[in-house]
Structures are given as structure tokens and as C-alpha cells.
Write a protein that holds these residues in place. Structure first.
Motif, PDB file in Angstrom:
ATOM      1  N   THR A  69      54.537  39.109  43.963  1.00  9.96           N
ATOM      2  CA  THR A  69      55.313  38.112  43.228  1.00  9.96           C
ATOM      3  C   THR A  69      56.036  38.809  42.090  1.00  9.96           C
ATOM      4  OG1 THR A  69      53.703  36.397  43.769  1.00  9.96           O
ATOM      5  CG2 THR A  69      55.197  35.955  41.914  1.00  9.96           C
ATOM      6  N   THR A 127      51.520  40.647  49.548  1.00 10.71           N
ATOM      7  CA  THR A 127      52.500  39.746  48.959  1.00 10.71           C
ATOM      8  C   THR A 127      52.625  40.082  47.478  1.00 10.71           C
ATOM      9  OG1 THR A 127      51.943  37.997  50.524  1.00 10.71           O
ATOM     10  CG2 THR A 127      53.123  37.343  48.517  1.00 10.71           C
ATOM     11  N   GLU A 184      60.024  35.040  42.635  1.00  2.90           N
ATOM     12  CA  GLU A 184      60.142  35.232  44.082  1.00  2.90           C
ATOM     13  C   GLU A 184      58.940  36.016  44.582  1.00  2.90           C
ATOM     14  OE1 GLU A 184      63.944  37.135  44.215  1.00  2.90           O
ATOM     15  OE2 GLU A 184      63.163  39.071  43.604  1.00  2.90           O
ATOM     16  N   SER A 185      58.625  35.821  45.842  1.00  8.88           N
ATOM     17  CA  SER A 185      57.541  36.559  46.481  1.00  8.88           C
ATOM     18  C   SER A 185      58.055  37.181  47.755  1.00  8.88           C
ATOM     19  CB  SER A 185      56.362  35.636  46.798  1.00  8.88           C
ATOM     20  OG  SER A 185      55.793  35.150  45.604  1.00  8.88           O
ATOM     21  N   ALA A 186      57.544  38.378  48.056  1.00  8.12           N
ATOM     22  CA  ALA A 186      57.957  39.079  49.265  1.00  8.12           C
ATOM     23  C   ALA A 186      56.818  39.975  49.732  1.00  8.12           C
ATOM     24  CB  ALA A 186      59.209  39.916  49.006  1.00  8.12           C
ATOM     25  N   GLU A 187      56.786  40.196  51.010  1.00  9.45           N
ATOM     26  CA  GLU A 187      55.821  41.138  51.575  1.00  9.45           C
ATOM     27  C   GLU A 187      56.344  42.553  51.362  1.00  9.45           C
ATOM     28  OE1 GLU A 187      52.753  40.516  53.162  1.00  9.45           O
ATOM     29  OE2 GLU A 187      53.123  38.561  52.251  1.00  9.45           O
ATOM     30  N   GLN A 188      55.464  43.426  50.892  1.00 11.88           N
ATOM     31  CA  GLN A 188      55.817  44.827  50.697  1.00 11.88           C
ATOM     32  C   GLN A 188      54.718  45.682  51.288  1.00 11.88           C
ATOM     33  OE1 GLN A 188      56.551  45.815  46.608  1.00 11.88           O
ATOM     34  NE2 GLN A 188      58.081  44.223  46.334  1.00 11.88           N
TER      35      GLN A 188
END
Length: 192
Positions: free
Chosen positions: A8, A6, A174-178
Motif C-alpha cells: 500500500t 501487496t 493505492e495498493s499493488a502486488e509487488q
């Protein structure tokens, strides 16, 4: 299935030149020359990008061709400001104008040997000031109305704190899986 993390991302901004907070000078601190690289070619731009960003997994521009670097560097208002210590590039700030008077600090950082010496705050303050007066050097551009920068949880541990200390405020987060990507270092195998 590849491993993910995750990440951010903080989108930060200043909306007035008065937002810039310059670091207080330290006793005995030498000048830090920050110079506009007026003839930044792809070789030097890529060197700065990999030398500064390698430890922090900057990989988005690694596949760029020589032509892609040339085209981006030739953009109206794209500037590279380099800090020098004892004749050596210590770090850089790259500026790119956006529509509506926005200037983005697209890349900023120090080469590993210069981290932890208080140079980043000084370099960043100079870079922000140059973002605010970009139209003075490029009359075809509108006056700067907003300066932005983005940092993420993969960047150096002092990055977000340094941006805030220079007067940036969070516009959004924002947060996202990478996918997990190994930090490439300045060149393959440099870390070993």
C-alpha cells in the motif's frame, strides 16, 4: 513463479506552510543541527540512501550509475539536508522540485542507530520547512504551492504516523502486488 506481496502506498500532501506541525520540544532535548549539504556528491548521496533505506527495501536507486547520481543531484532545486548527532550523520531529507510549484520529499529517514529517539519528527519538520522556502534559495523556481511525500507499507512502522503528525494529509492511496525483495541493508551481507 516469484512470491508477491501487496504494498500500500500513501500519497500525502500539504498545501500551505501553515499545515506544518512542529513537534513540541522535550525537556532537556539538545539541538538537532540540520544542515544543507551544499556539495553532495554521488558517494555521499548513495551512502545516505543505502544507510537509511537498506532496512526498508529501498532498491530503486541501487542500480544507478555514478553519472545518474551526478545528473540528479545537479538538478535545479534538488537539495539534501542532513541531521547531525555528535559529528555523525543521523538522517536526511532530500527535496526535489516538480512542475507547478510542487516540492517532493523524495527521501527521508534516519540511520538505524538513531531510530526511536524522537529525531525523525524534528528532522522531518525542518525538511518540510525547507521545502516551503525552496524558492528563496533557488529564485529560478516558482514559490512552493504544495509539498508532497509518498510512503508505503514497506517503510518503517512509524513513517505514516510521523508524516500525519507533521501535518500531511492523504491525497490518495493505492495498493499493488509487488515481487518480494529482500531488504538489502546498507551493503550486501550487512544484516548477518
Amino acid at each position: 513463479m516469484s512470491e508477491t506481496i501487496t504494498v500500500t502506498t500513501w500519497h500525502l500532501e500539504q498545501t500551505s506552510p501553515d499545515d506544518l506541525v512542529r513537534p513540541a520540544p522535550r525537556a532537556g532535548e539538545a539541538d538537532l543541527p540540520v544542515v544543507l549539504a551544499e556539495r553532495t556528491g554521488p558517494e555521499f548521496a548513495r551512502f545516505l540512501y543505502t544507510a537509511v533505506g537498506g532496512p526498508w527495501s529501498w532498491t530503486d536507486r541501487l542500480p544507478w550509475t555514478y553519472r545518474q547520481w551526478q545528473e540528479w543531484l545537479a538538478g535545479e532545486g534538488v537539495e539534501t539536508w542532513v541531521a547531525w548527532v555528535a559529528g555523525t550523520p543521523a538522517g536526511y531529507v532530500q527535496l526535489e522540485p516538480r512542475p507547478g510549484g510542487e516540492v517532493e520529499i523524495v527521501y527521508f529517514g534516519l540511520l538505524p542507530d538513531f531510530i526511536g529517539q524522537g529525531l525523525g519528527s524534528r528532522l522531518l519538520a525542518d525538511g518540510i520547512a525547507r521545502a516551503w522556502d525552496l524558492a528563496d534559495r533557488h529564485p529560478a523556481l516558482p514559490r512552493t504551492a504544495r509539498v508532497t511525500v509518498h510512503t508505503c507499507s514497506l517503510d518503517g512502522p512509524a513513517a505514516l504516523r510521523t508524516y500525519r503528525a507533521r501535518g500531511f494529509r492523504e491525497a490518495r492511496t493505492e495498493s499493488a502486488e509487488q515481487p518480494v525483495v529482500a531488504a538489502p541493508g546498507p551493503w550486501p551481507g550487512a544484516d548477518g
